[in-house]
Motif scaffolding. Structure first.
Motif, PDB file in Angstrom:
ATOM      1  N   CYS A 105      13.810 -11.527  -3.964  1.00 37.42           N
ATOM      2  CA  CYS A 105      12.912 -12.120  -2.972  1.00 37.42           C
ATOM      3  C   CYS A 105      13.593 -13.275  -2.237  1.00 37.42           C
ATOM      4  O   CYS A 105      14.131 -14.186  -2.867  1.00 37.42           O
ATOM      5  CB  CYS A 105      11.641 -12.618  -3.651  1.00 37.42           C
ATOM      6  SG  CYS A 105      10.647 -11.268  -4.335  1.00 37.42           S
ATOM      7  N   ILE A 106      13.552 -13.224  -0.924  1.00 35.47           N
ATOM      8  CA  ILE A 106      14.146 -14.273  -0.089  1.00 35.47           C
ATOM      9  C   ILE A 106      13.026 -15.059   0.582  1.00 35.47           C
ATOM     10  O   ILE A 106      12.241 -14.506   1.353  1.00 35.47           O
ATOM     11  CB  ILE A 106      15.103 -13.666   0.953  1.00 35.47           C
ATOM     12  CG1 ILE A 106      16.303 -13.034   0.232  1.00 35.47           C
ATOM     13  CG2 ILE A 106      15.559 -14.728   1.948  1.00 35.47           C
ATOM     14  CD1 ILE A 106      17.306 -12.398   1.122  1.00 35.47           C
ATOM     15  N   LEU A 107      12.953 -16.335   0.245  1.00 32.53           N
ATOM     16  CA  LEU A 107      11.873 -17.195   0.718  1.00 32.53           C
ATOM     17  C   LEU A 107      12.330 -18.205   1.764  1.00 32.53           C
ATOM     18  O   LEU A 107      11.507 -18.894   2.354  1.00 32.53           O
ATOM     19  CB  LEU A 107      11.258 -17.958  -0.467  1.00 32.53           C
ATOM     20  CG  LEU A 107      10.632 -17.089  -1.562  1.00 32.53           C
ATOM     21  CD1 LEU A 107      10.369 -17.916  -2.801  1.00 32.53           C
ATOM     22  CD2 LEU A 107       9.346 -16.463  -1.071  1.00 32.53           C
ATOM     23  N   ASP A 108      13.645 -18.314   1.975  1.00 35.63           N
ATOM     24  CA  ASP A 108      14.158 -19.410   2.808  1.00 35.63           C
ATOM     25  C   ASP A 108      14.753 -18.936   4.128  1.00 35.63           C
ATOM     26  O   ASP A 108      15.513 -19.663   4.764  1.00 35.63           O
ATOM     27  CB  ASP A 108      15.215 -20.199   2.033  1.00 35.63           C
ATOM     28  CG  ASP A 108      16.428 -19.342   1.648  1.00 35.63           C
ATOM     29  OD1 ASP A 108      16.351 -18.117   1.802  1.00 35.63           O
ATOM     30  OD2 ASP A 108      17.435 -19.913   1.189  1.00 35.63           O
ATOM     31  N   ALA A 109      14.422 -17.727   4.573  1.00 40.37           N
ATOM     32  CA  ALA A 109      15.015 -17.207   5.807  1.00 40.37           C
ATOM     33  C   ALA A 109      14.350 -17.822   7.030  1.00 40.37           C
ATOM     34  O   ALA A 109      13.126 -17.766   7.182  1.00 40.37           O
ATOM     35  CB  ALA A 109      14.880 -15.679   5.852  1.00 40.37           C
ATOM     36  N   LYS A 130       5.496  -9.134  -5.120  1.00 43.10           N
ATOM     37  CA  LYS A 130       6.690  -8.299  -5.158  1.00 43.10           C
ATOM     38  C   LYS A 130       6.344  -6.856  -4.797  1.00 43.10           C
ATOM     39  O   LYS A 130       5.368  -6.297  -5.288  1.00 43.10           O
ATOM     40  CB  LYS A 130       7.321  -8.337  -6.548  1.00 43.10           C
ATOM     41  CG  LYS A 130       8.381  -9.406  -6.719  1.00 43.10           C
ATOM     42  CD  LYS A 130       9.243  -9.113  -7.938  1.00 43.10           C
ATOM     43  CE  LYS A 130      10.481  -9.999  -7.958  1.00 43.10           C
ATOM     44  NZ  LYS A 130      11.430  -9.580  -8.994  1.00 43.10           N
ATOM     45  N   VAL A 131       7.178  -6.251  -3.958  1.00 46.39           N
ATOM     46  CA  VAL A 131       6.933  -4.874  -3.551  1.00 46.39           C
ATOM     47  C   VAL A 131       7.668  -3.879  -4.452  1.00 46.39           C
ATOM     48  O   VAL A 131       7.438  -2.682  -4.373  1.00 46.39           O
ATOM     49  CB  VAL A 131       7.357  -4.651  -2.083  1.00 46.39           C
ATOM     50  CG1 VAL A 131       6.546  -5.545  -1.149  1.00 46.39           C
ATOM     51  CG2 VAL A 131       8.854  -4.895  -1.902  1.00 46.39           C
ATOM     52  N   GLY A 186       0.808  -1.215   0.000  1.00 49.81           N
ATOM     53  CA  GLY A 186       0.000   0.000   0.000  1.00 49.81           C
ATOM     54  C   GLY A 186       0.839   1.262   0.000  1.00 49.81           C
ATOM     55  O   GLY A 186       1.623   1.526  -0.918  1.00 49.81           O
ATOM     56  N   ALA A 187       0.711   2.065   1.062  1.00 45.51           N
ATOM     57  CA  ALA A 187       1.382   3.365   1.153  1.00 45.51           C
ATOM     58  C   ALA A 187       2.893   3.250   1.172  1.00 45.51           C
ATOM     59  O   ALA A 187       3.596   4.242   0.943  1.00 45.51           O
ATOM     60  CB  ALA A 187       0.905   4.103   2.407  1.00 45.51           C
ATOM     61  N   LEU A 188       3.425   2.054   1.423  1.00 42.43           N
ATOM     62  CA  LEU A 188       4.879   1.880   1.431  1.00 42.43           C
ATOM     63  C   LEU A 188       5.481   1.902   0.032  1.00 42.43           C
ATOM     64  O   LEU A 188       6.644   2.257  -0.139  1.00 42.43           O
ATOM     65  CB  LEU A 188       5.253   0.538   2.078  1.00 42.43           C
ATOM     66  CG  LEU A 188       5.420   0.471   3.593  1.00 42.43           C
ATOM     67  CD1 LEU A 188       5.659  -0.958   4.009  1.00 42.43           C
ATOM     68  CD2 LEU A 188       6.541   1.373   4.070  1.00 42.43           C
ATOM     69  N   GLU A 189       4.712   1.505  -0.981  1.00 36.23           N
ATOM     70  CA  GLU A 189       5.265   1.336  -2.323  1.00 36.23           C
ATOM     71  C   GLU A 189       5.965   2.579  -2.850  1.00 36.23           C
ATOM     72  O   GLU A 189       7.099   2.493  -3.339  1.00 36.23           O
ATOM     73  CB  GLU A 189       4.176   0.858  -3.285  1.00 36.23           C
ATOM     74  CG  GLU A 189       3.846  -0.617  -3.113  1.00 36.23           C
ATOM     75  CD  GLU A 189       2.941  -1.125  -4.208  1.00 36.23           C
ATOM     76  OE1 GLU A 189       3.428  -1.877  -5.083  1.00 36.23           O
ATOM     77  OE2 GLU A 189       1.750  -0.768  -4.182  1.00 36.23           O
TER      78      GLU A 189
END
Length: 224
Positions: free
Chosen positions: A114-118, A107-108, A81-84
């Motif tokens: 993109c990190i999916l494995d943290a 995706k922002v 939202g407002a962060l984009e």
């Protein structure tokens, strides 16, 4: 449901809350004055969390000690939202890459890595290695503060309409960081610095009060 809630709450010898609205709810429902204390993640200090952090070699290079390098970390648990526009503007102004720690999969930023494995240790490492943070997560805000990263945070529309009910508003107002919330009309400039010494003093006082409460609760002593 107030009578039922009162019966549950009055069975506890000690009660605390994380935000001002919780204090009001407990007072009205049970007649108990519960102190507002810090979220447990803030009872530990930066060194404690840093000691648990891990940064795999395949992640983007973290910020260096001289303040160069690093990346813009985005951690969103709902639509940005407002962060984009802040993410886009920060990326354009600083030239830093965007790294997305995926709470949501959307995706922002078009060029976000993109990190999916943290896991928990990598979560901490990503915050410690960032230059800036953009988040709409309460704990994303917490770890931005813990690792002293310039950050912007967005809250849900319901929280914006009733800030007294928001734990993010409650925390940041106590730390003198209310201008890091997007959409209030007094949001800080894009690359405005944060007086971390002043924040550290406030956080230290709040941490002491919260730990004093916890000791009293564990030892079953009254707390004032």
């Amino acid at each position: 449901m107030e009578a039922e809630l009162r019966g549950y709450l009055q069975q506890f010898s000690h009660l605390s809350v994380r935000e001002a609205q919780g204090q009001v709810i407990v007072r009205e429902a049970a007649g108990i004055e519960a102190p507002v204390v810090l979220d447990p993640t803030l009872l530990l200090e930066q060194a404690d969390w840093g000691g648990a952090a891990n940064y795999p070699k395949n992640y983007p290079a973290p910020a260096r000690e001289d303040g160069t390098g690093g990346y813009i970390l985005c951690y969103c648990i709902s639509r940005p939202g407002a962060l984009e526009p802040y993410i886009r503007a920060l990326a354009e102004k600083t030239g830093l890459p965007v790294v997305q720690l995926c709470g949501i999969r959307q995706k922002v930023h078009s060029r976000a890595s993109c990190i999916l494995d943290a896991g928990p240790a990598e979560f901490l490492g990503l915050f410690r290695g960032a230059r800036y943070v953009c988040t709409n997560s309460f704990h994303g805000t917490v770890f931005s503060v813990q690792f002293q990263k310039p950050f912007f945070t967005a809250v849900a529309p319901a929280e914006m309409a009733a800030p007294e009910s928001s734990r993010t508003f409650s925390l940041l107002s106590r730390l003198g960081l209310g201008e890091r919330i997007i959409g209030k009309g007094d949001t800080a400039d894009l690359t405005a610095p944060i007086d971390w010494a002043a924040v550290g003093e406030r956080l230290g006082r709040e941490r002491k009060l919260s730990l004093d409460y916890l000791r009293c609760a564990l030892e079953d002593r009254p707390h004032t």
